[in-house]
Design a protein around this motif. Structure first.
Motif, PDB file in Angstrom:
ATOM      1  N   GLU A 277       1.058  -0.822   0.252  1.00  0.00           N
ATOM      2  CA  GLU A 277      -0.327   0.118  -0.089  1.00  0.00           C
ATOM      3  C   GLU A 277       1.038   0.699  -0.074  1.00  0.00           C
ATOM      4  OE1 GLU A 277      -2.734   2.806   0.029  1.00  0.00           O
ATOM      5  OE2 GLU A 277      -2.856   0.657  -0.813  1.00  0.00           O
TER       6      GLU A 277
ATOM      7  N   SER B 286       2.341   1.656  -3.234  1.00  0.00           N
ATOM      8  CA  SER B 286       1.509   2.341  -4.167  1.00  0.00           C
ATOM      9  C   SER B 286       1.583   3.743  -4.193  1.00  0.00           C
ATOM     10  CB  SER B 286      -0.239   1.655  -4.030  1.00  0.00           C
ATOM     11  OG  SER B 286      -0.560   1.990  -5.376  1.00  0.00           O
TER      12      SER B 286
ATOM     13  N   VAL C  76       3.909  -3.455  -6.524  1.00  0.00           N
ATOM     14  CA  VAL C  76       2.671  -3.906  -6.390  1.00  0.00           C
ATOM     15  C   VAL C  76       2.059  -4.654  -7.042  1.00  0.00           C
ATOM     16  CG1 VAL C  76       0.536  -2.826  -5.853  1.00  0.00           C
ATOM     17  CG2 VAL C  76       2.439  -1.679  -5.240  1.00  0.00           C
TER      18      VAL C  76
ATOM     19  N   ASN D 183      -0.554  -7.678  -5.410  1.00  0.00           N
ATOM     20  CA  ASN D 183      -1.538  -7.276  -5.742  1.00  0.00           C
ATOM     21  C   ASN D 183      -2.274  -7.007  -6.910  1.00  0.00           C
ATOM     22  OD1 ASN D 183      -4.479  -7.229  -4.890  1.00  0.00           O
ATOM     23  ND2 ASN D 183      -4.307  -4.729  -3.859  1.00  0.00           N
TER      24      ASN D 183
ATOM     25  N   ASP E  68      -4.837  -4.369  -6.976  1.00  0.00           N
ATOM     26  CA  ASP E  68      -5.078  -2.706  -5.948  1.00  0.00           C
ATOM     27  C   ASP E  68      -4.509  -1.695  -7.731  1.00  0.00           C
ATOM     28  OD1 ASP E  68      -3.471  -1.210  -4.218  1.00  0.00           O
ATOM     29  OD2 ASP E  68      -2.436  -0.191  -6.076  1.00  0.00           O
TER      30      ASP E  68
ATOM     31  N   SER F 134      -2.948   1.334  -8.305  1.00  0.00           N
ATOM     32  CA  SER F 134      -1.504   1.064  -9.339  1.00  0.00           C
ATOM     33  C   SER F 134      -2.148  -0.097 -11.035  1.00  0.00           C
ATOM     34  CB  SER F 134      -1.091  -1.124  -8.673  1.00  0.00           C
ATOM     35  OG  SER F 134      -0.766   0.288  -7.296  1.00  0.00           O
TER      36      SER F 134
END
Length: 182
Positions: A105, A108, A133, A137, A140, A143
């Protein structure tokens, strides 16, 4: 001065910072749309930057005493981002990422701050963070958005299209910005 340690509550600062950022930028912090209007009523907009400046001063004082406080650096990055102080935001998020490299997080958020500091250009450094990122994930949204923008900027229309489609596939049906990219 700084808040005494006994009065400092990270969750309170996170909520305050989050409210200011969400209020000032709407979905901008998630998907980078500067066309979103502010959710803060006009009579309260002047107060928001002053309260964030107070928080920044207190965070800086705290970080002088505890320079290894990743959450403090993250909050400082968030606060500076909310005031569009891009270089300061990049610096603070960079410190947080260095202290907690596994926190995607924060990576990002750092990528977004770098992109904002470059007037929307997805730099190689930002793209590397985005890739890291998305590896951890793939859903996200921030991103995915910047990954699509980066491909578009590089002239990869097909890659950008695939990423914009991915963003739509993972976004909530009620997201008000869906019409802007569909």
């Amino acid at each position: 001065g700084a808040l005494p340690a006994s009065l400092w509550r990270q969750d309170q600062w996170a909520v305050v910072a989050g409210m200011v950022v969400v209020g000032r930028f709407g979905l901008y912090g998630v998907v980078g749309s500067p066309n979103m209007t502010s959710a803060i009523p006009p009579d309260q907009q002047a107060q928001a930057p002053a309260s964030v400046d107070v928080m920044i001063t207190q965070l800086k004082a705290r970080l002088k005493q505890k320079p290894d406080d990743a959450e403090g650096w993250r909050l400082l990055g968030l606060a500076n981002f909310s005031l569009q102080r891009w270089p300061e935001s990049v610096f603070a998020y960079g410190k947080a990422v260095a202290l907690t490299p596994e926190n995607i997080e924060t990576k990002s958020a750092l990528a977004e701050a770098i992109i904002q500091s470059e007037q929307g250009r997805v730099t190689p450094q930002a793209q590397q963070l985005i890739n890291e990122v998305l590896e951890k994930n793939p859903k996200d949204l921030r991103s995915i958005f910047y990954d699509a923008a980066g491909h578009e900027q590089a002239g990869d229309k097909q890659g950008a299209f695939e990423r914009w489609s991915n963003l739509l596939a993972n976004a909530p049906e009620t997201a008000p910005w869906r019409a802007d990219i569909s």
